[in-house]
Enzyme design. Structure first.
Site, PDB file in Angstrom:
ATOM      1  N   PHE A 158       0.810  -1.214   0.000  1.00 31.24           N
ATOM      2  CA  PHE A 158       0.000   0.000   0.000  1.00 31.24           C
ATOM      3  C   PHE A 158       0.842   1.262   0.000  1.00 31.24           C
ATOM      4  CE2 PHE A 158      -3.137  -3.108   1.182  1.00 31.24           C
ATOM      5  CZ  PHE A 158      -4.220  -2.714   0.413  1.00 31.24           C
ATOM      6  N   ASP A 191       1.332   2.531  -2.516  1.00 31.25           N
ATOM      7  CA  ASP A 191       0.460   3.227  -3.466  1.00 31.25           C
ATOM      8  C   ASP A 191      -0.848   2.440  -3.483  1.00 31.25           C
ATOM      9  OD1 ASP A 191      -0.937   4.100  -5.710  1.00 31.25           O
ATOM     10  OD2 ASP A 191       0.875   4.575  -6.812  1.00 31.25           O
ATOM     11  N   ASP A 235       5.764  -7.654  -4.254  1.00 28.68           N
ATOM     12  CA  ASP A 235       5.610  -6.201  -4.135  1.00 28.68           C
ATOM     13  C   ASP A 235       6.179  -5.497  -5.364  1.00 28.68           C
ATOM     14  OD1 ASP A 235       4.433  -6.459  -1.701  1.00 28.68           O
ATOM     15  OD2 ASP A 235       6.067  -5.597  -0.538  1.00 28.68           O
ATOM     16  N   ASP A 241       5.663  -2.531 -10.381  1.00 29.12           N
ATOM     17  CA  ASP A 241       6.090  -2.367 -11.768  1.00 29.12           C
ATOM     18  C   ASP A 241       4.924  -2.550 -12.736  1.00 29.12           C
ATOM     19  OD1 ASP A 241       8.683  -1.878 -10.961  1.00 29.12           O
ATOM     20  OD2 ASP A 241       9.380  -3.931 -11.308  1.00 29.12           O
TER      21      ASP A 241
END
Length: 349
Positions: free
Chosen positions: A241, A243, A321, A326
């Site tokens: 999180f 983002d 992650d 990506d």
């Protein structure tokens, strides 16, 4: 997180699609192996860039990372509305760019002696958008939080987060505990209606996303430095999180599925309250999905890793992650066109 996933009414995990997504993760691992980048995807934090993050020997590095993580919340406006951008970047990357720009322009945003005296007008200049019109969300809360954390650092830690790290004796557990106990904006502990048998009870959920991300950033930045410490998978296991649009990727791969009611809310950009059942279920189920993905990766990648003498001392959560981060950036337009994301105005992530 499994308790949230098992009792959720609005968010569900598809075991079948977990297996399908593992193929994407394996492809990501194998491609980076053949490119010679396997250590980067297994150990590095994809969001950490030289362009917008400090060098470990920079005297302001620790305080820079502290401010960056403290301000890392509510960076997206609702879908289909104008987003806050800096250097044509959005979300967390725009935040990194804004803070780097302020430092380059001789605004010592890393120094609590400076930011405890900021006015809202000052902060609006620091976070000015490319178009000069779109404001960073929750500007009032950002100013209040900077004043709060700065006062703690000045009062207890000689005006420096670096001193706070030093007093934690290179122990990530002590550092994590200190961050959460000392700084109110890191106390991410909502309540959730849990169920055991036929009984319902109210319990606290220790999510602490922002604190985990800060500890992970400190670990990654200061490897081989006097402020370094050993990786602790229990504390730093997943920071997806960083983002909160990352949930779009899990939705895209059908690992997450939403109830019709929740999907309608998200598609209509209806705000979700911090601590609501729906908000906690999105976060809890996302984190549990990562755990399930890691379990399958452990089972299916063992021989490949062994045969190629690849050490994975940290675990597959960092790989997952990095893949999620990506993929979100590589397919940003597709995700924005096809998948909703939560409209949450919250100071914790």
């Amino acid at each position: 997180m499994d308790e949230i996933a098992f009792n959720a009414n609005n968010v569900f995990i598809s075991a079948k699609d977990v297996d399908h997504m593992v193929w994407e993760l394996k492809s990501y691992l194998f491609q980076n192996y053949h490119k010679g980048n396997v250590d980067e995807v297994l150990y590095n934090l994809s969001r950490f860039t030289r362009d917008y993050h400090p060098d470990k020997y920079d005297h302001m590095a620790a305080d820079w990372l502290f401010v960056l993580n403290t301000m890392n919340f509510a960076l997206w406006n609702p879908k289909n509305t104008k987003q806050w951008t800096v250097d044509e970047l959005t979300g967390y990357q725009a935040l990194c760019a804004a803070i780097k720009r302020a430092i380059d322009n001789d605004m010592p945003i890393w120094d609590p002696s400076y930011y405890t005296k900021l006015t809202q007008c000052n902060l609006e200049i620091i976070f000015k958008s490319d178009d000069g019109e779109t404001s960073i969300p929750l500007i009032h809360e950002r100013l209040r939080i900077l004043h709060q954390v700065g006062e703690v650092l000045l009062r207890k830690y000689e005006g420096s987060f670096k001193r706070c790290i030093q007093l934690c004796e290179n122990d990530p557990l002590i550092l994590m505990t200190t961050i959460v106990s000392e700084f109110e904006s890191y106390q991410d502990k909502p309540t959730y209606d849990s169920k055991e048998g036929n009984y319902y009870y109210l319990s606290y959920v220790d999510l602490y996303t922002k604190a985990q991300t800060l500890v992970s950033d400190i670990w990654f930045c200061f490897k081989g430095h006097e402020l370094s410490f050993d990786y602790n998978p229990t504390l730093m296991e997943s920071t997806i999180f960083a983002d909160y649009r990352i949930s779009q990727v899990l939705l895209h791969f059908k690992v997450l599925k939403y109830s019709k009611e929740l999907m309608t809310k998200l598609e209509n950009n209806e705000p979700l309250e911090y601590g609501s059942a729906e908000e906690i279920e999105i976060r809890g189920c996302s984190l549990y999905a990562v755990e399930l993905l890691e379990e399958v990766m452990l089972q299916t990648c063992h021989d490949f890793m062994k045969n190629n003498n690849i050490k994975n001392e940290i675990g597959y959560k960092t790989l997952i992650d990095n893949f999620l981060w990506d993929y979100r950036h590589a397919h940003d337009q597709l995700l924005m066109e096809t998948q909703p994301f939560p409209n949450i105005k919250c100071v914790y992530y």
